[in-house]
Design an enzyme around this catalytic site. Structure first.
Site, PDB file in Angstrom:
ATOM      1  N   VAL A  36     -43.347-126.791 -41.283  1.00  0.00           N
ATOM      2  CA  VAL A  36     -44.472-125.905 -41.595  1.00  0.00           C
ATOM      3  C   VAL A  36     -45.307-125.526 -40.384  1.00  0.00           C
ATOM      4  O   VAL A  36     -46.189-124.670 -40.491  1.00  0.00           O
ATOM      5  CB  VAL A  36     -45.402-126.527 -42.666  1.00  0.00           C
ATOM      6  N   TYR A  37     -45.073-126.131 -39.236  1.00  0.00           N
ATOM      7  CA  TYR A  37     -45.847-125.760 -38.054  1.00  0.00           C
ATOM      8  C   TYR A  37     -45.495-124.333 -37.656  1.00  0.00           C
ATOM      9  O   TYR A  37     -44.382-124.048 -37.224  1.00  0.00           O
ATOM     10  CB  TYR A  37     -45.574-126.700 -36.893  1.00  0.00           C
ATOM     11  N   SER A  38     -46.455-123.443 -37.842  1.00  0.00           N
ATOM     12  CA  SER A  38     -46.257-122.009 -37.592  1.00  0.00           C
ATOM     13  C   SER A  38     -45.023-121.494 -38.329  1.00  0.00           C
ATOM     14  O   SER A  38     -44.253-120.682 -37.812  1.00  0.00           O
ATOM     15  CB  SER A  38     -46.147-121.724 -36.084  1.00  0.00           C
ATOM     16  N   THR A  39     -44.849-121.997 -39.547  1.00  0.00           N
ATOM     17  CA  THR A  39     -43.764-121.558 -40.444  1.00  0.00           C
ATOM     18  C   THR A  39     -42.400-121.609 -39.757  1.00  0.00           C
ATOM     19  O   THR A  39     -41.626-120.647 -39.794  1.00  0.00           O
ATOM     20  CB  THR A  39     -44.039-120.125 -40.969  1.00  0.00           C
TER      21      THR A  39
END
Length: 345
Positions: free
Chosen positions: A55-58
């Site tokens: 989920v870090y910057s998608t």
């Protein structure tokens, strides 16, 4: 870089500083080439442990990490990532279900440009999903060689114990690490989580050792409040009109003065404190710039004496979180009255 440390009882050796990559990508450093250079500088400095999440910057962070590890660097890095958070509008593109885990591990492998993930972590608990369902899927991935080890992040003590019980009683692969929040301002895990980690031989990767920027040295009483990127996403955690944040500001000031007397920066004091606890394997640093990385490298070589540690205890007592938000996870039962009331009419 000081001596490497055992990752729990796995036999794997990792650096005391783990490079967190949450700030690489759209939510932080948008320059891929610069981010790659920062990652490679950390590796050249002796860090062999890299942590990211889908989920870090998608997914962009994983992509950047994959670029940094290309060209023969992958084999020497212990690579950790996580799953759980929502990715997309599909109601099932999230969570801890077998369906999502089996699908999402393939996406992470592709973005990271690797055939295996060393440590695949459950990013947060999901009480509505049977933990055995999650561990069963993860065990299958271990047996398939797609992941090497299983970890959790920000799990409560009861859930940590449950994971160990499930592994023993139902023949699942064992959770070998926990990734909790831990800093000079958030010491709540000293009560149960860290003692449990020692009891079960878990490796501990502590996140937010700089307390989301509060221990960067920029938050000082009487000075203008600095702008931090996290404040845009979580303004309530930096609003100094709130009592809990005023307490954090006062503690940060006292700790900064203590660091100065000891000839250290507050960043060095904060990281050295986290690494001082015998249950902690690595502290996750999350630089966005070269300057931030350089300010943190070498902190693992520092040792804090009893006088400094006693002074820290006097400022923030052991087992204390100055802000409840810093626990990182709040059970849904505390926010949804229907989950704690027999009558729902």
């Amino acid at each position: 870089m000081t001596a490497y440390r055992p990752l729990g009882r796995t036999g794997v050796q990792v650096s005391p500083l783990c490079l967190g990559t949450m700030m690489f990508g759209a939510r932080g450093n948008r320059d891929h080439e610069d981010s790659v250079r920062i990652i490679r500088r950390a590796l050249d400095a002796g860090i062999n442990f890299v942590d990211t999440a889908d989920v870090y910057s998608t997914g962009e962070s994983e992509t950047i990490v994959g670029k940094a590890l290309a060209g023969g660097r992958r084999d020497d890095v212990v690579l950790a990532t996580k799953f759980h958070g929502a990715l997309g509008e599909d109601v099932n593109a999230r969570g801890n279900s077998r369906r999502w885990i089996i699908r999402e591990v393939e996406n992470s492998l592709r973005r990271l440009g690797t055939d295996w993930i060393d440590l695949y972590q459950v990013h947060r608990p999901e009480p509505g999903t049977d933990f055995d369902e999650t561990l069963g899927a993860l065990s299958d991935l271990v047996h398939q060689g797609k992941i090497r080890y299983i970890g959790t992040s920000t799990f409560e003590p009861s859930a940590i114990v449950e994971g160990q019980w499930i592994a023993e009683r139902r023949g699942r692969e064992r959770v070998v690490t926990e990734q909790p929040p831990y800093s000079l301002l958030a010491r709540g895990i000293e009560r149960e989580v860290l003692p449990l980690a020692q009891r079960y031989g878990l490796g501990v990767l502590s996140w937010s050792p700089l307390a989301g920027g509060w221990l960067s040295g920029r938050f000082r009483e009487g000075a203008a409040q600095p702008r931090v990127t996290r404040a845009d996403r979580q303004p309530e955690r930096f609003d100094v009109s709130a009592a809990e944040n005023r307490a954090k500001l006062a503690a940060a000031e006292a700790l900064a003065q203590l660091a100065e007397k000891a000839g250290l920066t507050l960043v060095q004091l904060a990281l050295a404190f986290v690494l001082e606890h015998p249950a902690v394997t690595s502290a996750i640093i999350g630089p966005r710039t070269f300057e931030q990385l350089e300010s943190q490298l070498g902190a693992d070589a520092l040792t804090l004496g009893p006088e400094i540690l006693d002074a820290i205890d006097a400022i923030v007592p052991p087992g204390t979180n100055l802000s409840a938000r810093d626990a990182g996870y709040r059970p849904a039962v505390l926010d949804d009255p229907a989950l704690r009331r027999r009558s729902r009419g």
